[in-house]
Write an enzyme that holds these catalytic residues in place. Sequence first.
Site, PDB file in Angstrom:
ATOM      1  N   LYS A  57     -14.573  11.686  -3.349  1.00  0.00           N
ATOM      2  CA  LYS A  57     -13.977  10.757  -2.385  1.00  0.00           C
ATOM      3  C   LYS A  57     -14.797   9.477  -2.344  1.00  0.00           C
ATOM      4  O   LYS A  57     -14.256   8.358  -2.366  1.00  0.00           O
ATOM      5  CB  LYS A  57     -13.929  11.391  -0.987  1.00  0.00           C
ATOM      6  CG  LYS A  57     -12.858  12.454  -0.851  1.00  0.00           C
ATOM      7  CD  LYS A  57     -13.014  13.268   0.436  1.00  0.00           C
ATOM      8  CE  LYS A  57     -12.020  14.417   0.441  1.00  0.00           C
ATOM      9  NZ  LYS A  57     -12.196  15.364   1.548  1.00  0.00           N
ATOM     10  N   GLN A 101     -15.823  16.730   6.458  1.00  0.00           N
ATOM     11  CA  GLN A 101     -15.412  17.672   5.414  1.00  0.00           C
ATOM     12  C   GLN A 101     -15.367  19.090   5.983  1.00  0.00           C
ATOM     13  O   GLN A 101     -16.347  19.573   6.534  1.00  0.00           O
ATOM     14  CB  GLN A 101     -16.396  17.579   4.234  1.00  0.00           C
ATOM     15  CG  GLN A 101     -15.997  18.420   3.035  1.00  0.00           C
ATOM     16  CD  GLN A 101     -14.706  17.953   2.366  1.00  0.00           C
ATOM     17  OE1 GLN A 101     -14.468  16.751   2.223  1.00  0.00           O
ATOM     18  NE2 GLN A 101     -13.864  18.881   1.973  1.00  0.00           N
ATOM     19  N   ASP A 124      -7.825  11.423   8.030  1.00  0.00           N
ATOM     20  CA  ASP A 124      -7.342  12.726   7.555  1.00  0.00           C
ATOM     21  C   ASP A 124      -6.080  13.159   8.313  1.00  0.00           C
ATOM     22  O   ASP A 124      -5.376  14.060   7.879  1.00  0.00           O
ATOM     23  CB  ASP A 124      -8.425  13.809   7.794  1.00  0.00           C
ATOM     24  CG  ASP A 124      -9.130  14.222   6.502  1.00  0.00           C
ATOM     25  OD1 ASP A 124      -8.633  13.869   5.412  1.00  0.00           O
ATOM     26  OD2 ASP A 124     -10.169  14.895   6.591  1.00  0.00           O
TER      27      ASP A 124
END
Length: 295
Positions: A57, A101, A124
Amino acid sequence: MTAQSSLHNGRIIDGKALAATIIADIKQAVAALGMKPGLAVVLVGNDPASSVYVRNKSARAEECGFESVTISMSSDVSEAELLGAIDRLNRDDRIHGILVQLPLPSRINANRIVEAIDPDKDVDGFHVVNAGRLAVGDMSAAFIPCTPLGIIALLKEALGANLSGKHAVVVGRSNIVGKPVAALLLAENCSVSIVHSKTEQPQLICQQADIVVAAVGVARLLDRAWIKPGAVVIDVGINRVCNEAGETQLVGDVDFDAVKDIASSITPVPGGVGPMTIAMLLRNTLESARKSHPQ
Ligand code: NAD
């Protein structure tokens, strides 16, 4: 129907190529923006798979001209320390997107951590505010989870922009894939069924689908018996299995070899949904930067 007439020679939907096109567009847009979108990724512990995802990422973000910040915290970090780091990122004007994460160590309440992220930086799309916006169809205000966004883009690549009237079956009902992709398919005017671990005879439901999205986490669960000839199949699963040579191999939730010649189009694993997830994360972060600096 004869076996012959059910052959469709499944076209491979190339997620890597589509993601590369999206990333090229993002690079151009960032160059024209006159500022750097900032993406912060919080990584707790040293799980090898999570570390690889975070590195990917961050590398992609930098390649697109973003400011990329990785905050690595040890696996024994306290919830209060983690909340403190998120609070600092929420207040940092250079940061437009924050993600933590997952999975987090089980002693940490992941919901509490995700709910601490400013919904307007939640690229997200996991915060309940964004889940709620998606549920009520407020698409312009919502950050939509990246994998489901990528799935819809792959479906449009295969079927064109109009998905209206298609029967879509989503296998899996997680908050990060199954439920949001079902909501997006509904917003595209599909008739949507969700099949999950408690569904009786899931094959019978899946067999009726024009569109199948498999997000289960069980290697090669969906074989020919699940798929209607001509269906479009999107395989979200990432499963590590041992092949005949004793090597670790990545496979999806769909038995690709068994299904590819009855599906009209199918995504491979790897190279299907995976690359689209990162592309959509960068797109969400760019959108967040644009919203915070209207021109
Ligand atoms: P999850 O474990 O949270 O959810 C799995 C779902 O599958 C559950 O809702 C469960 O009810 C359902 N299920 C389990 N067994 C079933 C069965 N036999 N029949 C029907 N349904 C069944 O998983 P998730 O987070 O949604 O991820 C699913 C898969 O997608 C995993 O392999 C994960 O690694 C992968 N994934 C890939 C990406 C990507 O970017 N490519 C992103 C997220 C998840």
